[in-house]
Enzyme design. Structure first.
Site, PDB file in Angstrom:
ATOM      1  N   CYS A  82      38.547  90.664  81.170  1.00  0.00           N
ATOM      2  CA  CYS A  82      37.166  90.250  80.919  1.00  0.00           C
ATOM      3  C   CYS A  82      36.436  90.277  82.259  1.00  0.00           C
ATOM      4  O   CYS A  82      36.774  91.095  83.123  1.00  0.00           O
ATOM      5  CB  CYS A  82      37.107  88.890  80.222  1.00  0.00           C
ATOM      6  SG  CYS A  82      37.910  87.538  81.118  1.00  0.00           S
ATOM      7  N   TRP A  83      35.442  89.434  82.458  1.00  0.00           N
ATOM      8  CA  TRP A  83      34.651  89.515  83.686  1.00  0.00           C
ATOM      9  C   TRP A  83      35.463  89.096  84.921  1.00  0.00           C
ATOM     10  O   TRP A  83      35.543  89.823  85.906  1.00  0.00           O
ATOM     11  CB  TRP A  83      33.404  88.650  83.546  1.00  0.00           C
ATOM     12  CG  TRP A  83      32.554  88.592  84.777  1.00  0.00           C
ATOM     13  CD1 TRP A  83      32.308  87.508  85.560  1.00  0.00           C
ATOM     14  CD2 TRP A  83      31.828  89.671  85.387  1.00  0.00           C
ATOM     15  NE1 TRP A  83      31.484  87.824  86.614  1.00  0.00           N
ATOM     16  CE2 TRP A  83      31.175  89.151  86.531  1.00  0.00           C
ATOM     17  CE3 TRP A  83      31.674  91.022  85.074  1.00  0.00           C
ATOM     18  CZ2 TRP A  83      30.383  89.936  87.364  1.00  0.00           C
ATOM     19  CZ3 TRP A  83      30.874  91.806  85.906  1.00  0.00           C
ATOM     20  CH2 TRP A  83      30.245  91.262  87.025  1.00  0.00           C
TER      21      TRP A  83
END
Length: 372
Positions: free
Chosen positions: A94-95
């Site tokens: 993810c980020w």
């Protein structure tokens, strides 16, 4: 069930799939090449959770977000992941390598798959890309294809690739043909970060022991900036100039850019960008031809008044080995002639190598040391 810790970027190739758990908008801006987007929160859900976090605090955001995540994971398990075998090994990011990818990894492991999490998430990947862009260009043995507009440089580059040469096609990576009229019909350019990811990925696949052919480009392709380490390496590399007379180039442009006649209003709008260089009267004439779909006189004047003078000014300034360039000549730019040009260019490389082997320490023309 395997509970190993987060893995590094260097381990990407060990997995059966790379899953981007971020929202579709984040994925569209940039992602790891080959990744599939299986968001645990879509764009609107991510906005809602973010608003709750700011207005009501982390507990309420996680309570609402957890229900959304559970529903989305259930959807992925019934669709994208439904046919995956028991031995499937996905890598999830993810980020920052935090809650979103962690939630997906937890559920995938509960099923029995050996799911792993990318340490640091997309931010780690982005640092990897920037490092590649900084360190790879100086290692590349570039050969720069030059020639005035209409010399079929991109087509020659494609022919070189078809004949087994290594190429770095910046215009393909940028999805733009480089000039004021170079936008591809119906194709948007990638974001700057996505362009840099594509570039790093392409450079990483090259064999640094072999020559790499690249088209002479400015530091900007459409709305994208070519990273400076590559610009500097390109400018310091040996040059090969394609020489064709103006009728041959005009004939090629009329074939290769015929699509510009499909939207006269758009073509006229793009020509307006040249007003400061050529004045209202010339631009009005060119725009009238654009509206009439009269591409032959339009392209002829663009060659004579805009592109050729620009080419004459720029080469010796921006290409440090321009005076020592090799040249290849052609009487036409049909597909057959383009294939012949590619063979001639590859023959130059063979001749240079033979000369270097025969006289060690003597640099051949067009392959001398880079100007400091």
């Amino acid at each position: 069930m395997n509970q190993r810790g987060p893995v590094s970027v260097d381990a990407l190739h060990r997995f059966d799939a790379i899953i981007d758990a971020r929202s579709p908008a984040e994925f569209a801006r940039d992602h790891i090449p080959g990744a599939i987007n299986c968001p645990v929160l879509d764009d609107e859900e991510r906005r809602i959770v973010g608003t709750l976090y700011k207005q009501q605090g982390p507990f309420e955001a996680r309570r609402v977000g957890a229900a959304m995540v559970a529903a989305n994971l259930a959807h992925h398990l019934r669709t994208q992941f439904a046919e995956r075998p028991a031995q499937w090994r996905p890598l999830v990011y993810c980020w920052r390598g935090g809650l979103r990818s962690g939630a997906m990894v937890t559920w995938l492991r509960m099923v029995g798959w050996d799911a792993q999490q990318l340490a640091g998430g997309y931010k780690t990947w982005r640092r990897h890309v920037l490092k590649q862009i900084e360190t790879m260009p100086p290692q590349l043995d570039l050969r720069v294809l030059c020639g005035p507009t209409g010399s079929a440089k991109t087509r020659v580059l494609q022919a070189l690739a078809a004949q087994g040469a290594q190429v770095l096609d910046l215009e393909a990576l940028a999805q733009h043909r480089g000039s004021v009229l170079g936008a591809l019909p119906g194709v948007a350019q990638p974001t700057q970060t996505a362009f840099e990811t594509r570039l790093a990925h392409a450079m990483q696949a090259l064999d640094t022991r072999r020559p790499v052919y690249i088209e002479a480009e400015s530091a900007r392709i459409g709305c994208l900036n070519v990273p400076q380490p590559l610009v500097q390496r390109l400018r310091a590399s040996p040059c090969i100039e394609i020489q064709a007379d103006t009728p041959a180039r005009l004939d090629f442009l009329l074939r290769d850019y015929a699509h510009l006649g499909d939207d006269p209003a758009l073509l006229a709008e793009r020509i307006a960008a040249l007003k400061e260089l050529h004045g209202k009267q010339v631009i009005a004439r060119w725009q009238a031809w654009a509206q009439e779909r009269a591409l032959a006189p339009l392209f002829a004047e663009l060659i004579a008044l805009h592109y050729d003078p620009l080419y004459a000014r720029s080469q010796n300034t921006h290409l440090y080995q321009w005076p020592q360039r090799h040249t290849v000549n052609t009487e036409a730019l049909t597909p057959a002639h383009i294939d012949t040009l590619a063979r001639q260019i590859l023959a130059l490389e063979t001749a240079d190598r033979q000369l270097t082997n025969a006289a060690p320490g003597v640099a051949c023309a067009g392959a001398g040391p880079a100007r400091p």
